[in-house]
Design a protein around this motif. Structure first.
Motif, mmCIF file in Angstrom:
data_model
loop_
_atom_site.group_PDB
_atom_site.id
_atom_site.type_symbol
_atom_site.label_atom_id
_atom_site.label_comp_id
_atom_site.label_asym_id
_atom_site.label_seq_id
_atom_site.Cartn_x
_atom_site.Cartn_y
_atom_site.Cartn_z
ATOM 1 N N ILE A 213 -23.073 91.969 -0.280
ATOM 2 C CA ILE A 213 -22.109 92.550 0.662
ATOM 3 C C ILE A 213 -20.790 91.795 0.554
ATOM 4 N N GLY A 214 -20.877 90.481 0.439
ATOM 5 C CA GLY A 214 -19.685 89.647 0.325
ATOM 6 C C GLY A 214 -18.878 89.930 -0.925
ATOM 7 N N THR A 215 -19.567 90.243 -2.032
ATOM 8 C CA THR A 215 -18.874 90.526 -3.289
ATOM 9 C C THR A 215 -18.473 91.995 -3.415
ATOM 10 N N GLY A 216 -18.885 92.807 -2.423
ATOM 11 C CA GLY A 216 -18.549 94.228 -2.463
ATOM 12 C C GLY A 216 -19.468 95.058 -3.324
ATOM 13 N N GLU A 217 -20.576 94.467 -3.793
ATOM 14 C CA GLU A 217 -21.517 95.220 -4.634
ATOM 15 C C GLU A 217 -22.431 96.117 -3.797
ATOM 16 N N ILE A 218 -22.579 95.799 -2.527
ATOM 17 C CA ILE A 218 -23.207 96.715 -1.570
ATOM 18 C C ILE A 218 -22.096 97.199 -0.645
#
Length: 259
Positions: A213-218
């Motif tokens: 979530i932090g990396t924007g992958e979710i």
């Protein structure tokens, strides 16, 4: 003389299955036969559904615009009536019919029925007529399960004044699973689990989900799904999975499982 102890009935397990609205129109008889197999294997089922595609079609037909923020549909006063009529009047009875046709005795419900879902506004300024579930009337669902019926819940709740509220289906599934102390929660989507770099992750932990979530992958529609899964897992639901039409996908397990 040889005596035998009476065989004790095997306790049935409870499973909540959430069906994403974006996939409902493409389901065939073989998909619903999987539910019959689950039921015959000793599972009491509760089904929660959305209705994304059908809702989008009806909104467009009526010239009503709608946006999505963090996976939650922003629902105006004008839109919520359309959402309600679509879910309760079209999607829910069609799904109940398919289940009945597949040999499963199903009954359609919404948050209105028997005060099933007691709700308040989630954040009216941000989301409009979107509900936050305060209470699930578990004893009503218990009555149906004991009778051998499969409750099929449309994600519509109401204010104390009876005004309709749209509720995210992943949230409803999670809250229902917690209320009935389900043994497992399946979030069925048109994506076969959590994909990272186009690869389905078979087993993940809350820590890894937080990283993604932090990396924007979710992102997008997967956000409320993983939140519902994590909330359920944290509250004690033993098994939480995000799966595709084959009921296979990603199992989310607490870090303690891997210790």
């Amino acid at each position: 003389m040889t005596t035998f102890k009476s065989t004790q009935p095997i306790a049935r397990k409870r499973m909540v299955i959430k069906l994403g609205g974006s996939m409902l129109e493409g389901l065939d008889d073989s998909f619903f036969s999987k539910f019959k197999q689950l039921q015959d294997a000793g599972n009491d089922l509760i089904i929660v559904h959305g209705g994304g595609i059908a809702i989008n079609q009806q909104l467009a037909k009526n010239g009503v615009t709608s946006t999505v923020v963090s996976g939650i549909r922003v629902t105006s006063k004008e839109a919520v009536g359309i959402v309600q009529s679509t879910l309760v009047g079209q999607v829910n009875p069609a799904l109940v019919h398919q289940l009945n046709k597949g040999g499963i005795d199903a009954i359609g419900l919404s948050g209105y029925d028997g005060n099933l879902l007691t709700c308040t506004l989630l954040d009216e300024e941000l989301y409009g007529s979107v509900g936050h579930i305060e209470h699930v009337r578990a004893e009503l669902l218990e009555t149906f399960l004991v009778a051998g019926l499969v409750p099929v819940i449309a994600c519509i709740g109401a204010t104390d004044d009876g005004e309709p509220l749209n509720i995210n289906a992943d949230t409803v599934a999670s809250e229902v699973a917690l209320a009935i102390k389900a043994d497992s929660l399946l979030l069925v989507t048109d994506t076969p689990g959590i994909k990272i770099k186009e690869e389905v992750q078979r087993v993940v932990t809350p820590f890894k989900i937080a990283q993604w979530i932090g990396t924007g992958e979710i992102y997008g529609g997967m956000l409320p799904k993983v939140k519902a899964a994590l909330d359920s897992l944290g509250a004690g639901i033993p098994t939480v999975q995000i799966v595709g039409q084959q009921l296979e996908g990603t199992a989310i397990k607490s870090e303690g499982v891997f210790a």
